[in-house]
Scaffold this active site. Structure first.
Site, PDB file in Angstrom:
ATOM      1  CG  ASP A 199       1.330  -1.626   1.535  1.00 18.43           C
ATOM      2  OD1 ASP A 199       1.863  -1.000   2.456  1.00 18.43           O
ATOM      3  OD2 ASP A 199       1.814  -1.710   0.395  1.00 18.43           O
ATOM      4  CE  LYS A 203       3.110   1.083  -0.276  1.00 15.18           C
ATOM      5  NZ  LYS A 203       3.811  -0.127  -0.773  1.00 15.18           N
TER       6      LYS A 203
END
Length: 438
Positions: A199, A203
């Site tokens: 995750d 980003k």
């Protein structure tokens, strides 16, 4: 001016929050946008009790939203890779602007999506894809536009930060705190994306592309999780003046760009070391402005909805603007896939300092062999601490090093683990001094 008609796809946590914010703050939003923003249709597999859908056109087929001729902007909040990609591309083919909170979609398929949007002259906005309600993309893309960005580093996954915070504060094991995070809803039933850094890598990929003007290259990001961090490591780091954080780090160097997510020892006095619990924070170093810090809620229904609605405001303002004059998706004009002018560096080329923890048999000459292996690989020891022997006459040894090349450290660890007097794997955590001199 005519209202902007919005279709929302996905009515989960963020979708529900977005709908409620749009309804609750409708007057303020209209005054800021210069026109009303109204929800024309919602595509969702099921209704949510916290959302009053009275008078709203609801469909179970999200692709109906993408094809609805009455909708100006489609908001994609279904998550995932494949269906979301097809949904967004379908909306673009039908001339719709898109707002999304889907970091995985942008990191993996963003180059294709932005190219399709540019050909159609529509907008794809994705502020909510990074750090929830923290407006870091807008700040990096617009507010810091005068700067040559030197590095970006941050805590960009609240689940990992929650786990490390409670391990340190309460002396608990990783597995115990993870189970608590799952019970509280901070971690998914399958926490792999959070605790293994995937995750955060999504980003960081987006932030790095905006910072340096390079294509999105998620597949080249180095990713390492926190599942092997023990309370012993947290305790030793504390004694040495550090706090362990799960960081996303990207730096511009003469040879290319570093793009890496991994645990790191951060000096206690530095800003990122003092971000606790589920909060996110991103520090950006610009050559003109110096260091700037962006801190706040990185997830949650209404914090993320705050960013989604802010994107809707931008789209509403820009709808009458010729697309050639809009802010480029990744801040720089003319980004071309395959551009190697600033290549992503392999992890083996990274240079940083290290913390090592190993268990050695308590007999003469072992420390000398350890020091020799490190020296032969060009690894300079900064400090070496030998602890009291544990059960079985094994001695914990803590080593911190000066900055060295990752490839050299990898070889040193391989040789250390091959020694008969070293029990089990060697724990290695990088040490990051995030300041203007790095």
């Amino acid at each position: 001016m005519k209202p902007v008609k919005v279709g929302i796809c996905g009515l989960g946590t963020v979708g529900s929050g977005t709908f409620n914010v749009l309804v609750r703050n409708a007057l303020d939003i209209e005054r800021r946008a210069g026109r009303a923003i109204v929800v024309e249709q919602i595509g969702a597999r099921r209704d949510m009790p916290q959302v009053d859908l009275t008078g709203i056109n609801v469909t179970r087929d999200v692709f109906e939203v993408a094809r609805n001729p009455d909708i100006d902007v489609m908001v994609e909040l279904i998550g995932g890779y494949d269906v979301a990609r097809e949904l967004v591309l379908e909306a673009i083919r039908h001339g719709k602007h898109v707002v999304t909170a889907n970091k995985a979609l942008i990191a993996v398929h963003g180059n294709e999506i932005f190219r399709a949007a540019a050909e159609q002259g529509v907008i794809v906005a994705f502020e909510a894809a990074v750090a929830g309600g923290i407006p870091v993309i807008k700040s990096l893309r617009e507010g810091l536009g005068a700067n040559r960005i030197q590095w970006v580093a941050g805590i960009i996954n609240g689940t990992g930060n929650y786990i490390l915070t409670h391990m340190r504060d309460e002396g608990r094991a990783f597995e115990d705190v993870l189970a608590e995070a799952q019970a509280l809803g901070y971690a998914e039933a399958d926490p792999t994306f959070d605790v293994e850094g995937i995750d955060a890598a999504h980003k960081l990929t987006i932030l790095a592309s905006i910072a340096y003007g390079v294509p999105l290259q998620f597949e080249r990001a180095y990713t390492e999780g926190i599942s092997r961090i023990t309370f012993d490591d947290v305790k030793q780091a504390d004694a040495l003046g550090y706090i362990i954080k799960h960081l996303g780090i990207s730096k511009r160097t003469e040879d290319g760009i570093e793009l890496r997510v991994h645990p790191a020892l951060v000096p206690k006095e530095q800003l990122l070391a003092n971000v606790h619990g589920v909060k996110n924070a991103i520090e950006v170093m610009g050559d003109a402005v110096g260091p700037t810090l962006y801190y706040g809620a990185g997830a949650g229904a209404e914090p993320t909805a705050s960013a989604v609605v802010a994107d809707l405001l931008d789209v509403a303002r820009d709808m009458a603007t010729h697309h050639d004059y809009r802010t480029p998706y990744l801040a720089f004009s003319g980004i071309v896939e395959g551009d190697e002018s600033l290549p992503i560096l392999p992890m083996e080329n990274i240079v940083t300092a290290y913390y090592l923890r190993l268990l050695a048999v308590d007999r003469p000459g072992v420390l000398a062999r350890v020091a020799t292996i490190l020296a032969e690989q060009g690894v300079s020891i900064e400090a070496l601490i030998q602890k009291e022997a544990t059960e079985g006459e094994l001695v914990p040894i803590i080593i911190t090093t000066h900055r060295t090349r990752e490839a050299n450290m990898n070889e040193a660890i391989r040789q250390l683990e091959a020694l008969a007097d070293i029990a089990g794997p060697v724990t290695r955590i990088r040490i990051e001094h995030l300041d203007e001199n790095v």
